[in-house]
Design a protein around this motif. Structure first.
Motif, PDB file in Angstrom:
ATOM      1  N   LEU A  52       0.808  -1.206   0.000  1.00 30.78           N
ATOM      2  CA  LEU A  52       0.000   0.000   0.000  1.00 30.78           C
ATOM      3  C   LEU A  52       0.847   1.263   0.000  1.00 30.78           C
ATOM      4  O   LEU A  52       1.774   1.403   0.796  1.00 30.78           O
ATOM      5  CB  LEU A  52      -0.920   0.014   1.221  1.00 30.78           C
ATOM      6  N   PHE A  53       0.521   2.156  -0.915  1.00 28.90           N
ATOM      7  CA  PHE A  53       1.079   3.497  -1.013  1.00 28.90           C
ATOM      8  C   PHE A  53       2.550   3.517  -1.438  1.00 28.90           C
ATOM      9  O   PHE A  53       3.200   4.552  -1.326  1.00 28.90           O
ATOM     10  CB  PHE A  53       0.857   4.278   0.289  1.00 28.90           C
ATOM     11  N   TYR A  54       3.059   2.385  -1.932  1.00 24.27           N
ATOM     12  CA  TYR A  54       4.360   2.417  -2.586  1.00 24.27           C
ATOM     13  C   TYR A  54       4.231   3.260  -3.854  1.00 24.27           C
ATOM     14  O   TYR A  54       3.219   3.203  -4.557  1.00 24.27           O
ATOM     15  CB  TYR A  54       4.813   1.015  -2.980  1.00 24.27           C
ATOM     16  N   GLU A  55       5.257   4.025  -4.155  1.00 20.78           N
ATOM     17  CA  GLU A  55       5.356   4.711  -5.439  1.00 20.78           C
ATOM     18  C   GLU A  55       6.377   3.958  -6.275  1.00 20.78           C
ATOM     19  O   GLU A  55       7.474   3.643  -5.806  1.00 20.78           O
ATOM     20  CB  GLU A  55       5.790   6.159  -5.258  1.00 20.78           C
ATOM     21  N   ALA A  56       6.017   3.657  -7.524  1.00 22.28           N
ATOM     22  CA  ALA A  56       6.893   2.819  -8.341  1.00 22.28           C
ATOM     23  C   ALA A  56       6.757   3.147  -9.814  1.00 22.28           C
ATOM     24  O   ALA A  56       5.726   3.656 -10.269  1.00 22.28           O
ATOM     25  CB  ALA A  56       6.567   1.342  -8.115  1.00 22.28           C
ATOM     26  N   ASP A  57       7.813   2.832 -10.547  1.00 24.45           N
ATOM     27  CA  ASP A  57       7.757   2.794 -12.003  1.00 24.45           C
ATOM     28  C   ASP A  57       7.375   1.365 -12.378  1.00 24.45           C
ATOM     29  O   ASP A  57       7.928   0.401 -11.827  1.00 24.45           O
ATOM     30  CB  ASP A  57       9.112   3.148 -12.611  1.00 24.45           C
ATOM     31  N   PHE A  58       6.451   1.214 -13.299  1.00 20.44           N
ATOM     32  CA  PHE A  58       6.034  -0.138 -13.671  1.00 20.44           C
ATOM     33  C   PHE A  58       5.664  -0.194 -15.142  1.00 20.44           C
ATOM     34  O   PHE A  58       5.385   0.824 -15.782  1.00 20.44           O
ATOM     35  CB  PHE A  58       4.861  -0.610 -12.799  1.00 20.44           C
ATOM     36  N   SER A  59       5.673  -1.396 -15.666  1.00 23.44           N
ATOM     37  CA  SER A  59       5.222  -1.627 -17.046  1.00 23.44           C
ATOM     38  C   SER A  59       4.139  -2.690 -17.034  1.00 23.44           C
ATOM     39  O   SER A  59       4.069  -3.533 -16.127  1.00 23.44           O
ATOM     40  CB  SER A  59       6.388  -2.066 -17.934  1.00 23.44           C
TER      41      SER A  59
END
Length: 242
Positions: A52-59
């Motif tokens: 929860l509430f992690y900020e991430a770059d994703f594809s």
């Protein structure tokens, strides 16, 4: 088609014994849902990256048949670890996430809402006064959606109107320093609760928990028919304007 995005994890829940559904808030793709296949396996490449509430770059691979897309890769940028050290902070963040989900449509660009949520999460820390934080988030989100209260018609004290303007216009640091009396919190709390219920149909669960130990309202009259806030004589909160 493979797409890339930066996002905040708003919600997760199991899909199967090994897979996880992850709901994201992103600036460009808006709110979207992905399935992380195998994420619940002990040796998954997603392990430790989807909380929860992690900020991430994703594809992800965009599905042509549904709104549930296939998550491919995740690189964590920020974990907001302080939220896991304080239940009050987690309750505030969870309520704000629920409000965003209620108030916005899926897969619609939401750059301002993303930055609002991101700023609020960075602002939260153990001991942060909950009422100013929650009221500020509600007011700022309403403004971004074009639903800000018409303070010329709202039945609020002049002091409450001034606080609403301050919360709408201020950065998060001044919000953290704002001290609200119980009467002020009561007046603002009931007004915003009824305003949100009128315009969004309901208020997400967890608002009372997010606001913490402040006095609950007595049963109130229906909102103003113009949707501008409580009707005259609604509630018996200290400091309510008549």
């Amino acid at each position: 088609m493979i797409e890339a995005a930066t996002g905040l994890v708003l919600r997760t829940y199991p899909l199967t014994e090994t897979s996880l559904i992850v709901h994201w808030l992103t600036p460009v793709a808006g709110r979207l849902a992905t399935v992380a296949k195998g994420a619940r396996r002990p040796k998954s490449l997603f392990r430790g990256k989807l909380d929860l509430f992690y900020e991430a770059d994703f594809s992800f691979n965009r599905s042509r048949r549904s709104e549930l897309h296939n998550l491919r890769e995740v690189t964590v940028r920020q974990t907001h670890s302080l939220l896991r050290q304080d239940l009050a902070c987690l309750q505030q963040a969870s309520y704000c996430a629920g409000l965003v989900e209620l108030a916005t449509e899926t897969e619609t660009p939401l750059p301002a809402v993303f930055e609002l949520m991101r700023g609020m999460l960075a602002h939260l820390a153990p001991g942060t006064p909950p009422a100013p934080t929650i009221f500020a988030f509600e007011i700022k989100l309403l403004s971004e959606l074009g639903l800000e209260p018409d303070l010329t018609r709202a039945r609020l004290s002049d002091g409450a109107k001034a606080i609403i303007r301050m919360l709408d216009e201020s950065a998060w640091d001044p919000v953290a320093r704002l001290g609200l009396s119980r009467p002020q919190a009561g007046e603002l709390g009931q007004f915003l609760n009824e305003f949100l219920a009128y315009h969004l149909g309901r208020v997400p669960k967890g608002r009372d928990a997010a606001l913490g130990a402040w006095e609950r309202p007595s049963p109130s009259a229906p909102p103003d028919p113009h949707g501008k806030g409580p009707g005259r004589g609604s509630g018996n909160w200290p400091g309510m304007a008549e």
